[in-house]
Design a protein around this motif. Structure first.
Motif, PDB file in Angstrom:
ATOM      1  N   ALA A   1      -9.459  -2.509   0.168  1.00 34.40           N
ATOM      2  CA  ALA A   1      -8.976  -1.142   0.032  1.00 34.40           C
ATOM      3  C   ALA A   1      -8.629  -0.840  -1.420  1.00 34.40           C
ATOM      4  O   ALA A   1      -8.461   0.303  -1.785  1.00 34.40           O
ATOM      5  CB  ALA A   1      -7.755  -0.937   0.916  1.00 34.40           C
ATOM      6  N   GLY A   2      -8.526  -1.864  -2.248  1.00 32.89           N
ATOM      7  CA  GLY A   2      -8.205  -1.685  -3.654  1.00 32.89           C
ATOM      8  C   GLY A   2      -7.078  -2.592  -4.068  1.00 32.89           C
ATOM      9  O   GLY A   2      -6.702  -3.518  -3.349  1.00 32.89           O
ATOM     10  N   ASN A   3      -6.560  -2.333  -5.239  1.00 30.11           N
ATOM     11  CA  ASN A   3      -5.478  -3.126  -5.800  1.00 30.11           C
ATOM     12  C   ASN A   3      -4.351  -2.206  -6.226  1.00 30.11           C
ATOM     13  O   ASN A   3      -4.579  -1.160  -6.821  1.00 30.11           O
ATOM     14  CB  ASN A   3      -5.976  -3.909  -7.023  1.00 30.11           C
ATOM     15  CG  ASN A   3      -7.077  -4.868  -6.658  1.00 30.11           C
ATOM     16  OD1 ASN A   3      -6.889  -5.754  -5.856  1.00 30.11           O
ATOM     17  ND2 ASN A   3      -8.246  -4.666  -7.233  1.00 30.11           N
ATOM     18  N   LEU A   4      -3.133  -2.625  -5.943  1.00 35.23           N
ATOM     19  CA  LEU A   4      -1.954  -1.861  -6.298  1.00 35.23           C
ATOM     20  C   LEU A   4      -1.166  -2.669  -7.313  1.00 35.23           C
ATOM     21  O   LEU A   4      -0.847  -3.830  -7.068  1.00 35.23           O
ATOM     22  CB  LEU A   4      -1.111  -1.610  -5.045  1.00 35.23           C
ATOM     23  CG  LEU A   4       0.138  -0.773  -5.249  1.00 35.23           C
ATOM     24  CD1 LEU A   4       0.266   0.224  -4.121  1.00 35.23           C
ATOM     25  CD2 LEU A   4       1.357  -1.634  -5.337  1.00 35.23           C
ATOM     26  N   LEU A   5      -0.880  -2.076  -8.471  1.00 37.89           N
ATOM     27  CA  LEU A   5      -0.110  -2.738  -9.516  1.00 37.89           C
ATOM     28  C   LEU A   5       1.187  -1.984  -9.742  1.00 37.89           C
ATOM     29  O   LEU A   5       1.176  -0.778 -10.014  1.00 37.89           O
ATOM     30  CB  LEU A   5      -0.902  -2.791 -10.821  1.00 37.89           C
ATOM     31  CG  LEU A   5      -2.231  -3.528 -10.772  1.00 37.89           C
ATOM     32  CD1 LEU A   5      -2.958  -3.398 -12.103  1.00 37.89           C
ATOM     33  CD2 LEU A   5      -2.026  -4.984 -10.431  1.00 37.89           C
ATOM     34  N   LEU A   6       2.309  -2.697  -9.621  1.00 32.85           N
ATOM     35  CA  LEU A   6       3.620  -2.111  -9.868  1.00 32.85           C
ATOM     36  C   LEU A   6       4.120  -2.597 -11.215  1.00 32.85           C
ATOM     37  O   LEU A   6       4.097  -3.799 -11.491  1.00 32.85           O
ATOM     38  CB  LEU A   6       4.625  -2.543  -8.791  1.00 32.85           C
ATOM     39  CG  LEU A   6       4.417  -1.903  -7.435  1.00 32.85           C
ATOM     40  CD1 LEU A   6       3.791  -2.860  -6.479  1.00 32.85           C
ATOM     41  CD2 LEU A   6       5.715  -1.377  -6.940  1.00 32.85           C
TER      42      LEU A   6
END
Length: 77
Positions: A12-17
């Protein structure tokens, strides 16, 4: 350790915080395979469509206190 996704599950993708400020970048592929970046900052509502979740960015950083950088402290004196 590297975890492999099942073959039938598309990423679904990558999430970067960010660890320095209230900032989130979501990287995902569109229908033709190009990567797109959605950037969210303080006051934004983060949309995680793949799991049907929509939250204010502040909820991701609940109870997090960011330290001031030495430069920011020096400039405010």
């Amino acid at each position: 350790m590297v975890l492999e996704a099942p073959e039938n599950l598309q990423s679904a993708g990558n999430l970067l915080l960010s660890s320095d400020e209230s900032a989130i970048d979501i990287y995902h592929r569109n229908d033709v395979g190009d990567w797109l970046i959605l950037s969210y900052r303080s006051g934004d509502r983060v949309e995680l469509k793949s799991i049907g979740l929509s939250l204010p960015i502040e909820q991701f950083y609940e109870e997090i206190v960011f330290e001031s950088s030495p430069d920011a402290r020096h400039n405010s004196i």
